[in-house]
Write a protein that holds these residues in place. Structure first.
Motif, PDB file in Angstrom:
ATOM      1  N   TYR A  76       0.833  -1.204   0.000  1.00  0.00           N
ATOM      2  CA  TYR A  76       0.000   0.000   0.000  1.00  0.00           C
ATOM      3  C   TYR A  76       0.874   1.263   0.000  1.00  0.00           C
ATOM      4  O   TYR A  76       0.619   2.214  -0.730  1.00  0.00           O
ATOM      5  CB  TYR A  76      -0.924  -0.013   1.215  1.00  0.00           C
ATOM      6  CG  TYR A  76      -1.797   1.212   1.322  1.00  0.00           C
ATOM      7  CD1 TYR A  76      -2.986   1.309   0.627  1.00  0.00           C
ATOM      8  CD2 TYR A  76      -1.406   2.277   2.144  1.00  0.00           C
ATOM      9  CE1 TYR A  76      -3.778   2.439   0.729  1.00  0.00           C
ATOM     10  CE2 TYR A  76      -2.191   3.410   2.249  1.00  0.00           C
ATOM     11  CZ  TYR A  76      -3.375   3.491   1.523  1.00  0.00           C
ATOM     12  OH  TYR A  76      -4.156   4.614   1.632  1.00  0.00           O
ATOM     13  N   SER A  84       2.549   1.744  -3.355  1.00  0.00           N
ATOM     14  CA  SER A  84       1.621   2.216  -4.389  1.00  0.00           C
ATOM     15  C   SER A  84       1.125   3.625  -4.112  1.00  0.00           C
ATOM     16  O   SER A  84       0.706   4.325  -5.033  1.00  0.00           O
ATOM     17  CB  SER A  84       0.430   1.255  -4.490  1.00  0.00           C
ATOM     18  OG  SER A  84      -0.274   1.211  -3.247  1.00  0.00           O
ATOM     19  N   ALA A  85       1.168   4.063  -2.871  1.00  0.00           N
ATOM     20  CA  ALA A  85       0.682   5.397  -2.530  1.00  0.00           C
ATOM     21  C   ALA A  85       1.788   6.439  -2.494  1.00  0.00           C
ATOM     22  O   ALA A  85       1.520   7.644  -2.559  1.00  0.00           O
ATOM     23  CB  ALA A  85      -0.028   5.364  -1.175  1.00  0.00           C
ATOM     24  N   PRO A 142      -4.236   5.042  -3.158  1.00  0.00           N
ATOM     25  CA  PRO A 142      -4.109   4.157  -4.322  1.00  0.00           C
ATOM     26  C   PRO A 142      -5.475   3.801  -4.912  1.00  0.00           C
ATOM     27  O   PRO A 142      -6.466   3.660  -4.190  1.00  0.00           O
ATOM     28  CB  PRO A 142      -3.406   2.913  -3.765  1.00  0.00           C
ATOM     29  CG  PRO A 142      -2.767   3.361  -2.497  1.00  0.00           C
ATOM     30  CD  PRO A 142      -3.665   4.431  -1.954  1.00  0.00           C
TER      31      PRO A 142
END
Length: 291
Positions: A19, A22-23, A55
């Motif tokens: 996470y 992806s963020a 995301p």
């Protein structure tokens, strides 16, 4: 039980790492980030450095804030004095509002390029050939104003516009060369005439000074002889006094010949004296005696 807890913890850590990866986003110093959340523009722009987005919900789009150098392709047009020319230029611009550059126009680079080309054609049609060649600073300012007016709404500011080159037809180049040559010849003739005028004034002053001092003319004549003799040539210079010519001229004007009265030449070796009878010439018969 412990193994299940460890497995769940590792899974959570893995999900959290994915996470975060992806963020996580990194915005460079010369960039600004524009965030769209579910297609809607977020009001705050992301500055340089590390930033986080949601995301699969947010989309970050980066915009370069540096000054962009964009060459304008050569545009062919007809000037106001009916001369066909090709003019190319270069445009320097930068983005001042990243949100407007993304939202208000589809491709701000392409829009600035097309606006620069159309503005350049308009400038060519409004200007004369002499202005394109000699007064480019004024044309650059007019071109910059024409491009900057619509670009402000796109979040773009025109920093500078420069006309690079003006290509002329070969016939026009030859005509301008002949015109320049004729102008240079005219200036050369004017300079020569001015020099002759100044020289004549100086010669008049010199003649005035020499007329007051006759010896100066003789000294000048001797200097001329020395200057001519210094050259290795076969020229022979014989100075002839000008005063002698003037004396002969005055003598001829003082005793003009009398027309209608024959002048008998005097006898050889005998001078004629007024009031005294002269003997006859050799070979002439003497007049008879009077009783």
């Amino acid at each position: 039980m412990v193994e299940e807890l460890v497995t769940a913890g590792v899974a959570l850590v893995s999900v959290g790492a994915v996470y975060v990866m992806s963020a996580a986003r990194v915005v460079k110093q010369f960039e600004r980030g524009v965030v769209f959340r579910l297609g809607r523009l977020r009001p705050a722009e992301r500055g340089p450095g590390f930033t986080m987005i949601v995301p699969f919900v947010d989309r970050l789009q980066k915009v370069n804030m540096q000054i962009v150098t964009m060459p304008v392709p050569a545009q062919e047009g007809i000037t106001r004095d009916n001369v066909t020319v090709r003019v190319d230029a270069v445009v320097y611009f930068k983005v001042t509002s990243a949100a407007d550059a993304i939202v208000r126009v589809e491709d701000y680079r392409f829009a600035v390029s097309q606006m620069a080309q159309t503005s350049l054609r308009s400038i060519i049609g409004k200007s004369e050939l002499d202005d394109l060649l000699a007064d480019r600073e004024k044309l650059n300012q007019g071109l910059e104003l024409m491009i900057d007016s619509p670009a402000v709404e796109w979040g773009v500011t025109i920093d500078r516009v420069e006309i690079k080159d003006v290509s002329l037809p070969e016939t026009m180049k030859r005509s301008m060369a002949r015109q320049a040559e004729a102008d240079r010849e005219r200036r050369a003739r004017v300079i020569n005439a001015d020099a002759e005028l100044q020289a004549s004034k100086k010669l008049a002053e010199a003649a005035k000074e020499m007329s007051e001092q006759p010896a100066a003319l003789q000294l000048r004549l001797l200097q001329t002889v020395v200057a001519v003799a210094a050259e290795k040539n076969s020229t022979l210079v014989l100075p002839f006094p000008v005063e002698l010519l003037r004396f002969l001229e005055r003598a001829q004007q003082a005793a003009p010949p009398v027309q209608g009265v024959p002048q008998a030449p005097p006898a050889h070796g005998v001078a004629s004296v007024p009031g005294v009878p002269q003997p006859p010439a050799h070979g002439a018969s003497s007049p008879p005696a009077v009783p």
